[in-house]
Design a protein around this motif. Structure first.
Motif, PDB file in Angstrom:
ATOM      1  N   TYR A   1      76.224  25.304  12.979  1.00 46.75           N
ATOM      2  CA  TYR A   1      77.623  24.895  13.124  1.00 46.75           C
ATOM      3  C   TYR A   1      78.447  25.741  12.163  1.00 46.75           C
ATOM      4  O   TYR A   1      78.257  25.671  10.942  1.00 46.75           O
ATOM      5  CB  TYR A   1      77.814  23.406  12.826  1.00 46.75           C
ATOM      6  N   ASN A   2      79.313  26.574  12.710  1.00 48.37           N
ATOM      7  CA  ASN A   2      80.154  27.474  11.909  1.00 48.37           C
ATOM      8  C   ASN A   2      79.326  28.215  10.855  1.00 48.37           C
ATOM      9  O   ASN A   2      79.675  28.248   9.676  1.00 48.37           O
ATOM     10  CB  ASN A   2      81.312  26.714  11.263  1.00 48.37           C
ATOM     11  N   ALA A   3      78.256  28.814  11.311  1.00 49.44           N
ATOM     12  CA  ALA A   3      77.300  29.483  10.423  1.00 49.44           C
ATOM     13  C   ALA A   3      77.420  31.003  10.465  1.00 49.44           C
ATOM     14  O   ALA A   3      76.527  31.702   9.996  1.00 49.44           O
ATOM     15  CB  ALA A   3      75.883  29.069  10.809  1.00 49.44           C
ATOM     16  N   GLY A   4      78.494  31.521  11.011  1.00 54.92           N
ATOM     17  CA  GLY A   4      78.638  32.956  11.214  1.00 54.92           C
ATOM     18  C   GLY A   4      78.351  33.810   9.996  1.00 54.92           C
ATOM     19  O   GLY A   4      77.710  34.851  10.107  1.00 54.92           O
ATOM     20  N   ARG A   5      78.779  33.385   8.833  1.00 55.95           N
ATOM     21  CA  ARG A   5      78.593  34.250   7.653  1.00 55.95           C
ATOM     22  C   ARG A   5      77.162  34.292   7.152  1.00 55.95           C
ATOM     23  O   ARG A   5      76.802  35.169   6.375  1.00 55.95           O
ATOM     24  CB  ARG A   5      79.551  33.854   6.541  1.00 55.95           C
ATOM     25  N   TYR A   6      76.298  33.356   7.583  1.00 57.52           N
ATOM     26  CA  TYR A   6      74.906  33.326   7.128  1.00 57.52           C
ATOM     27  C   TYR A   6      73.900  33.641   8.225  1.00 57.52           C
ATOM     28  O   TYR A   6      72.755  33.976   7.929  1.00 57.52           O
ATOM     29  CB  TYR A   6      74.534  31.923   6.609  1.00 57.52           C
ATOM     30  N   LEU A   7      74.295  33.488   9.452  1.00 54.90           N
ATOM     31  CA  LEU A   7      73.370  33.446  10.575  1.00 54.90           C
ATOM     32  C   LEU A   7      72.490  34.685  10.716  1.00 54.90           C
ATOM     33  O   LEU A   7      71.294  34.563  10.981  1.00 54.90           O
ATOM     34  CB  LEU A   7      74.146  33.190  11.876  1.00 54.90           C
TER      35      LEU A   7
ATOM     36  N   ILE B   1      68.367  34.705  11.182  1.00 50.08           N
ATOM     37  CA  ILE B   1      67.711  35.277  12.360  1.00 50.08           C
ATOM     38  C   ILE B   1      66.839  36.468  11.980  1.00 50.08           C
ATOM     39  O   ILE B   1      65.689  36.587  12.426  1.00 50.08           O
ATOM     40  CB  ILE B   1      68.755  35.677  13.421  1.00 50.08           C
ATOM     41  N   ASP B   2      67.367  37.351  11.157  1.00 51.14           N
ATOM     42  CA  ASP B   2      66.593  38.527  10.742  1.00 51.14           C
ATOM     43  C   ASP B   2      65.310  38.123  10.029  1.00 51.14           C
ATOM     44  O   ASP B   2      64.276  38.784  10.174  1.00 51.14           O
ATOM     45  CB  ASP B   2      67.431  39.439   9.849  1.00 51.14           C
ATOM     46  N   SER B   3      65.336  37.031   9.270  1.00 50.98           N
ATOM     47  CA  SER B   3      64.124  36.596   8.574  1.00 50.98           C
ATOM     48  C   SER B   3      63.062  36.099   9.555  1.00 50.98           C
ATOM     49  O   SER B   3      61.870  36.251   9.299  1.00 50.98           O
ATOM     50  CB  SER B   3      64.449  35.529   7.521  1.00 50.98           C
ATOM     51  N   VAL B   4      63.478  35.546  10.676  1.00 49.00           N
ATOM     52  CA  VAL B   4      62.515  35.136  11.707  1.00 49.00           C
ATOM     53  C   VAL B   4      61.959  36.371  12.408  1.00 49.00           C
ATOM     54  O   VAL B   4      60.750  36.474  12.635  1.00 49.00           O
ATOM     55  CB  VAL B   4      63.156  34.169  12.728  1.00 49.00           C
ATOM     56  N   LEU B   5      62.814  37.304  12.726  1.00 52.09           N
ATOM     57  CA  LEU B   5      62.366  38.521  13.410  1.00 52.09           C
ATOM     58  C   LEU B   5      61.451  39.370  12.535  1.00 52.09           C
ATOM     59  O   LEU B   5      60.644  40.159  13.051  1.00 52.09           O
ATOM     60  CB  LEU B   5      63.575  39.341  13.867  1.00 52.09           C
ATOM     61  N   ALA B   6      61.526  39.221  11.217  1.00 49.85           N
ATOM     62  CA  ALA B   6      60.712  40.003  10.287  1.00 49.85           C
ATOM     63  C   ALA B   6      59.368  39.346   9.971  1.00 49.85           C
ATOM     64  O   ALA B   6      58.612  39.863   9.144  1.00 49.85           O
ATOM     65  CB  ALA B   6      61.495  40.237   8.991  1.00 49.85           C
ATOM     66  N   GLN B   7      59.044  38.249  10.600  1.00 49.87           N
ATOM     67  CA  GLN B   7      57.793  37.553  10.311  1.00 49.87           C
ATOM     68  C   GLN B   7      56.575  38.411  10.659  1.00 49.87           C
ATOM     69  O   GLN B   7      56.566  39.110  11.675  1.00 49.87           O
ATOM     70  CB  GLN B   7      57.711  36.236  11.089  1.00 49.87           C
TER      71      GLN B   7
ATOM     72  N   GLU C   1      59.387  32.326  20.475  1.00 49.41           N
ATOM     73  CA  GLU C   1      60.787  32.287  20.895  1.00 49.41           C
ATOM     74  C   GLU C   1      61.639  31.804  19.736  1.00 49.41           C
ATOM     75  O   GLU C   1      61.167  31.115  18.837  1.00 49.41           O
ATOM     76  CB  GLU C   1      60.985  31.385  22.111  1.00 49.41           C
ATOM     77  N   ILE C   2      62.903  32.187  19.778  1.00 48.63           N
ATOM     78  CA  ILE C   2      63.900  31.723  18.820  1.00 48.63           C
ATOM     79  C   ILE C   2      65.008  31.071  19.628  1.00 48.63           C
ATOM     80  O   ILE C   2      65.596  31.708  20.509  1.00 48.63           O
ATOM     81  CB  ILE C   2      64.474  32.883  17.977  1.00 48.63           C
ATOM     82  N   ILE C   3      65.264  29.814  19.330  1.00 51.71           N
ATOM     83  CA  ILE C   3      66.310  29.057  20.023  1.00 51.71           C
ATOM     84  C   ILE C   3      67.398  28.734  19.017  1.00 51.71           C
ATOM     85  O   ILE C   3      67.143  28.054  18.020  1.00 51.71           O
ATOM     86  CB  ILE C   3      65.748  27.756  20.621  1.00 51.71           C
ATOM     87  N   LEU C   4      68.585  29.232  19.267  1.00 55.73           N
ATOM     88  CA  LEU C   4      69.730  28.919  18.414  1.00 55.73           C
ATOM     89  C   LEU C   4      70.602  27.923  19.161  1.00 55.73           C
ATOM     90  O   LEU C   4      71.044  28.195  20.278  1.00 55.73           O
ATOM     91  CB  LEU C   4      70.541  30.162  18.078  1.00 55.73           C
TER      92      LEU C   4
ATOM     93  N   ASN D   1      82.439  32.642  14.604  1.00 55.79           N
ATOM     94  CA  ASN D   1      81.763  33.668  15.391  1.00 55.79           C
ATOM     95  C   ASN D   1      80.250  33.451  15.525  1.00 55.79           C
ATOM     96  O   ASN D   1      79.506  34.383  15.817  1.00 55.79           O
ATOM     97  CB  ASN D   1      82.030  35.048  14.781  1.00 55.79           C
ATOM     98  N   THR D   2      79.780  32.235  15.355  1.00 55.01           N
ATOM     99  CA  THR D   2      78.355  31.929  15.447  1.00 55.01           C
ATOM    100  C   THR D   2      77.752  32.395  16.773  1.00 55.01           C
ATOM    101  O   THR D   2      76.743  33.099  16.796  1.00 55.01           O
ATOM    102  CB  THR D   2      78.102  30.421  15.236  1.00 55.01           C
ATOM    103  N   ALA D   3      78.351  32.018  17.889  1.00 53.27           N
ATOM    104  CA  ALA D   3      77.809  32.392  19.207  1.00 53.27           C
ATOM    105  C   ALA D   3      77.844  33.904  19.405  1.00 53.27           C
ATOM    106  O   ALA D   3      76.905  34.485  19.959  1.00 53.27           O
ATOM    107  CB  ALA D   3      78.574  31.685  20.314  1.00 53.27           C
ATOM    108  N   GLU D   4      78.899  34.551  18.963  1.00 49.66           N
ATOM    109  CA  GLU D   4      79.022  36.009  19.099  1.00 49.66           C
ATOM    110  C   GLU D   4      77.892  36.719  18.344  1.00 49.66           C
ATOM    111  O   GLU D   4      77.293  37.677  18.861  1.00 49.66           O
ATOM    112  CB  GLU D   4      80.378  36.460  18.566  1.00 49.66           C
ATOM    113  N   ILE D   5      77.594  36.255  17.152  1.00 49.04           N
ATOM    114  CA  ILE D   5      76.504  36.856  16.371  1.00 49.04           C
ATOM    115  C   ILE D   5      75.181  36.648  17.094  1.00 49.04           C
ATOM    116  O   ILE D   5      74.375  37.577  17.221  1.00 49.04           O
ATOM    117  CB  ILE D   5      76.467  36.277  14.952  1.00 49.04           C
ATOM    118  N   ALA D   6      74.942  35.453  17.593  1.00 52.56           N
ATOM    119  CA  ALA D   6      73.705  35.179  18.324  1.00 52.56           C
ATOM    120  C   ALA D   6      73.584  36.062  19.563  1.00 52.56           C
ATOM    121  O   ALA D   6      72.514  36.609  19.832  1.00 52.56           O
ATOM    122  CB  ALA D   6      73.648  33.704  18.705  1.00 52.56           C
ATOM    123  N   ARG D   7      74.663  36.218  20.292  1.00 51.70           N
ATOM    124  CA  ARG D   7      74.636  37.080  21.490  1.00 51.70           C
ATOM    125  C   ARG D   7      74.315  38.525  21.143  1.00 51.70           C
ATOM    126  O   ARG D   7      73.744  39.248  21.950  1.00 51.70           O
ATOM    127  CB  ARG D   7      75.972  37.004  22.221  1.00 51.70           C
TER     128      ARG D   7
END
Length: 121
Positions: free
Chosen positions: A17-23, A27-33, A39-42, A50-56
């Protein structure tokens, strides 16, 4: 990672929720595992930033679910309902994982097949 039941498929659920500045860090920490998630579900819980924009921006590496704001627990439950994995791993949108987090936990599960859940510090 394999278990007596086959290969572990881990679904990572990130409520946001309104996590744009941290998101991106989350996500990168999950992709770096070192042990990749299946799967990653946001779950965007009605963000107005801009949370959805970053996820997209991650394309098909993330499944984005958008819903009206209902709170973090409802967002987690939405992610669980959509998950295809045998195991669910939760990550808050303003947090991040060390690269071996999933590997260590799946190894722990493999050594203890009777477990229904595990956690880390």
């Amino acid at each position: 990672m394999t278990s007596e039941r086959g290969t572990y498929r881990i679904s990572v659920v990130i409520p946001a929720y309104n996590a744009g500045r941290y998101l991106a860090r989350a996500i990168d920490s999950v992709l770096a595992q070192t042990c990749k998630a299946g799967e990653i579900i946001l779950v965007d819980d009605g963000s107005t930033d801009n949370t959805a924009e970053i996820a997209r921006g991650y394309g098909d590496r993330i499944r984005l679910i958008q819903q009206s704001n209902a709170g973090a627990s409802v967002a987690r439950n939405t992610g669980i309902a959509a998950a295809m994995g045998e195991w669910i791993a939760f990550l808050d949108a303003d947090d991040e994982w060390l690269p071996d987090k999933l590997r260590r936990q799946t190894e722990h599960l493999a050594r203890n097949a009777d477990l229904a859940w595990t956690t880390g510090n």
